[in-house]
Motif scaffolding. Structure first.
Motif, PDB file in Angstrom:
ATOM      1  N   LYS A  70      48.323  59.141  45.971  1.00 24.39           N
ATOM      2  CA  LYS A  70      47.461  58.961  44.793  1.00 24.39           C
ATOM      3  C   LYS A  70      47.212  57.474  44.612  1.00 24.39           C
ATOM      4  N   GLN A  71      48.089  56.829  43.892  1.00 22.04           N
ATOM      5  CA  GLN A  71      48.054  55.381  43.744  1.00 22.04           C
ATOM      6  C   GLN A  71      49.267  54.974  42.923  1.00 22.04           C
ATOM      7  N   THR A  72      49.586  53.698  43.016  1.00 20.57           N
ATOM      8  CA  THR A  72      50.679  53.184  42.199  1.00 20.57           C
ATOM      9  C   THR A  72      50.193  53.157  40.758  1.00 20.57           C
ATOM     10  N   SER A  73      51.009  53.704  39.888  1.00 21.00           N
ATOM     11  CA  SER A  73      50.637  53.741  38.480  1.00 21.00           C
ATOM     12  C   SER A  73      51.911  53.617  37.647  1.00 21.00           C
ATOM     13  N   THR A  74      51.728  53.538  36.362  1.00 17.56           N
ATOM     14  CA  THR A  74      52.876  53.476  35.456  1.00 17.56           C
ATOM     15  C   THR A  74      53.792  54.667  35.680  1.00 17.56           C
ATOM     16  N   SER A  75      53.209  55.844  35.867  1.00 14.34           N
ATOM     17  CA  SER A  75      54.016  57.058  36.031  1.00 14.34           C
ATOM     18  C   SER A  75      54.878  57.006  37.285  1.00 14.34           C
ATOM     19  N   THR A  76      54.315  56.544  38.398  1.00 17.89           N
ATOM     20  CA  THR A  76      55.103  56.511  39.629  1.00 17.89           C
ATOM     21  C   THR A  76      56.186  55.430  39.564  1.00 17.89           C
ATOM     22  N   ILE A  77      55.904  54.335  38.891  1.00 13.56           N
ATOM     23  CA  ILE A  77      56.918  53.288  38.724  1.00 13.56           C
ATOM     24  C   ILE A  77      58.037  53.788  37.810  1.00 13.56           C
ATOM     25  N   LEU A  78      57.689  54.506  36.749  1.00 10.18           N
ATOM     26  CA  LEU A  78      58.720  55.079  35.870  1.00 10.18           C
ATOM     27  C   LEU A  78      59.572  56.101  36.611  1.00 10.18           C
ATOM     28  N   LEU A  79      58.943  56.915  37.462  1.00 12.73           N
ATOM     29  CA  LEU A  79      59.695  57.883  38.258  1.00 12.73           C
ATOM     30  C   LEU A  79      60.620  57.163  39.237  1.00 12.73           C
ATOM     31  N   LEU A  80      60.155  56.077  39.812  1.00 13.71           N
ATOM     32  CA  LEU A  80      60.982  55.275  40.708  1.00 13.71           C
ATOM     33  C   LEU A  80      62.199  54.731  39.955  1.00 13.71           C
ATOM     34  N   PHE A  81      61.972  54.193  38.758  1.00 14.54           N
ATOM     35  CA  PHE A  81      63.081  53.667  37.958  1.00 14.54           C
ATOM     36  C   PHE A  81      64.031  54.779  37.499  1.00 14.54           C
ATOM     37  N   ALA A  82      63.502  55.970  37.245  1.00 13.61           N
ATOM     38  CA  ALA A  82      64.376  57.107  36.909  1.00 13.61           C
ATOM     39  C   ALA A  82      65.298  57.405  38.087  1.00 13.61           C
ATOM     40  N   GLY A  83      64.743  57.383  39.297  1.00 14.36           N
ATOM     41  CA  GLY A  83      65.560  57.583  40.497  1.00 14.36           C
ATOM     42  C   GLY A  83      66.596  56.486  40.661  1.00 14.36           C
ATOM     43  N   LEU A  84      66.218  55.255  40.346  1.00 13.79           N
ATOM     44  CA  LEU A  84      67.178  54.148  40.405  1.00 13.79           C
ATOM     45  C   LEU A  84      68.275  54.324  39.353  1.00 13.79           C
ATOM     46  N   GLY A  85      67.916  54.942  38.221  1.00 11.43           N
ATOM     47  CA  GLY A  85      68.919  55.245  37.196  1.00 11.43           C
ATOM     48  C   GLY A  85      69.983  56.192  37.736  1.00 11.43           C
ATOM     49  N   ILE A  86      69.550  57.215  38.474  1.00 17.61           N
ATOM     50  CA  ILE A  86      70.518  58.140  39.082  1.00 17.61           C
ATOM     51  C   ILE A  86      71.366  57.405  40.111  1.00 17.61           C
ATOM     52  N   LEU A  87      70.740  56.522  40.861  1.00 16.18           N
ATOM     53  CA  LEU A  87      71.481  55.753  41.864  1.00 16.18           C
ATOM     54  C   LEU A  87      72.583  54.932  41.191  1.00 16.18           C
ATOM     55  N   ILE A  88      72.269  54.293  40.090  1.00 16.67           N
ATOM     56  CA  ILE A  88      73.273  53.524  39.338  1.00 16.67           C
ATOM     57  C   ILE A  88      74.388  54.452  38.868  1.00 16.67           C
ATOM     58  N   ALA A 111      72.385  56.772  33.603  1.00 22.13           N
ATOM     59  CA  ALA A 111      72.060  58.125  33.135  1.00 22.13           C
ATOM     60  C   ALA A 111      71.006  58.085  32.031  1.00 22.13           C
ATOM     61  N   ILE A 112      71.143  57.137  31.120  1.00 24.18           N
ATOM     62  CA  ILE A 112      70.156  57.012  30.037  1.00 24.18           C
ATOM     63  C   ILE A 112      68.780  56.677  30.608  1.00 24.18           C
ATOM     64  N   ILE A 113      68.740  55.766  31.583  1.00 24.26           N
ATOM     65  CA  ILE A 113      67.466  55.417  32.234  1.00 24.26           C
ATOM     66  C   ILE A 113      66.824  56.672  32.828  1.00 24.26           C
ATOM     67  N   GLN A 114      67.626  57.470  33.543  1.00 23.52           N
ATOM     68  CA  GLN A 114      67.110  58.702  34.160  1.00 23.52           C
ATOM     69  C   GLN A 114      66.562  59.660  33.104  1.00 23.52           C
ATOM     70  N   PHE A 115      67.400  59.991  32.128  1.00 30.23           N
ATOM     71  CA  PHE A 115      67.018  61.010  31.145  1.00 30.23           C
ATOM     72  C   PHE A 115      65.887  60.541  30.226  1.00 30.23           C
ATOM     73  N   LEU A 116      65.759  59.240  30.013  1.00 25.49           N
ATOM     74  CA  LEU A 116      64.675  58.709  29.180  1.00 25.49           C
ATOM     75  C   LEU A 116      63.359  58.622  29.955  1.00 25.49           C
ATOM     76  N   LEU A 117      63.414  58.051  31.150  1.00 23.28           N
ATOM     77  CA  LEU A 117      62.174  57.780  31.888  1.00 23.28           C
ATOM     78  C   LEU A 117      61.586  59.001  32.576  1.00 23.28           C
ATOM     79  N   PHE A 118      62.428  59.946  32.989  1.00 25.49           N
ATOM     80  CA  PHE A 118      61.913  61.100  33.729  1.00 25.49           C
ATOM     81  C   PHE A 118      60.834  61.860  32.961  1.00 25.49           C
ATOM     82  N   PRO A 119      61.067  62.289  31.705  1.00 27.30           N
ATOM     83  CA  PRO A 119      60.001  63.049  31.033  1.00 27.30           C
ATOM     84  C   PRO A 119      58.724  62.245  30.827  1.00 27.30           C
ATOM     85  N   ILE A 120      58.878  60.970  30.531  1.00 29.27           N
ATOM     86  CA  ILE A 120      57.690  60.120  30.345  1.00 29.27           C
ATOM     87  C   ILE A 120      56.916  60.039  31.664  1.00 29.27           C
TER      88      ILE A 120
END
Length: 192
Positions: A70-88, A111-120
């Motif tokens: 698709k393209q890089t967007s706010t949503s894909t960056i937030l999903l990336l950070f949610a994944g990084l939250g799980i990694l942490i 965990a908070i990063i994951q659970f907060l950013l994933f739905p957004i």
């Protein structure tokens, strides 16, 4: 980019499997009361740790795959950070008992990063896909995980302030995780 969706699908399935299989193996912990992270501590904790790493890789691969098609967007960056939250959360184990450590605080932060950013992220990424079925599925999961995050955040803060544990915290978290796993697996499969 198909390999990214295969990695994501595989990671989601591994996390689902480890999240299910650990419960009969750890009868010392309660499905209802204890969080998935608490299963990392003690015997067979490596199973959940493996699952957490697999889910982190799944979300990161999925976000990168979506960025490519698709393209890089706010949503894909937030999903990336949610994944990084799980990694942490996977790297730093949760605290056990009253022992408060830096690692435990980092785990909670992840965990908070994951659970907060994933739905957004998924509510925003939904605009990138045209399938009505996928749209409604994503909206339902996005709203559900957002509501569950609010409930979990309230219970987390309430427990810290009052010192009383909620006996349903673990099961609420597991329902939230089940929706997250479902979306990752469904989305990976749709994009293959």
């Amino acid at each position: 980019m198909i390999f990214l969706f295969i990695i994501s699908l595989t990671g989601g399935i591994i996390f689902a499997f480890t999240s299910i299989i650990i419960h009969p193996l750890r009868n010392d912990l309660s499905l209802r009361t204890h969080t998935i992270s608490q299963y990392v501590i003690g015997k067979r904790g490596w199973i959940v740790t493996l699952g957490l790493y697999a889910m982190a890789v799944a979300e990161i691969a999925l976000s990168i795959g979506i960025m490519y098609i698709k393209q890089t967007s706010t949503s894909t960056i937030l999903l990336l950070f949610a994944g990084l939250g799980i990694l942490i959360a996977a790297i730093f184990p949760v605290d056990s008992g009253d022992n408060k450590t830096v690692a435990g605080k980092l785990h909670n932060f992840g965990a908070i990063i994951q659970f907060l950013l994933f739905p957004i992220a998924i509510l925003l990424v939904n605009k990138n896909f045209s399938s009505p079925w996928f749209y409604y599925c994503t909206v339902l999961i996005g709203i559900t995980t957002a509501i569950l995050f609010i409930v979990l955040a309230y219970l987390f803060i309430y427990e810290r302030v009052s010192g009383k544990e909620n006996p349903n915290f673990g099961i609420i978290e597991k329902v939230d995780i089940a929706f997250i796993i479902a979306w990752v697996i469904i989305t990976s499969k749709v994009l293959l």
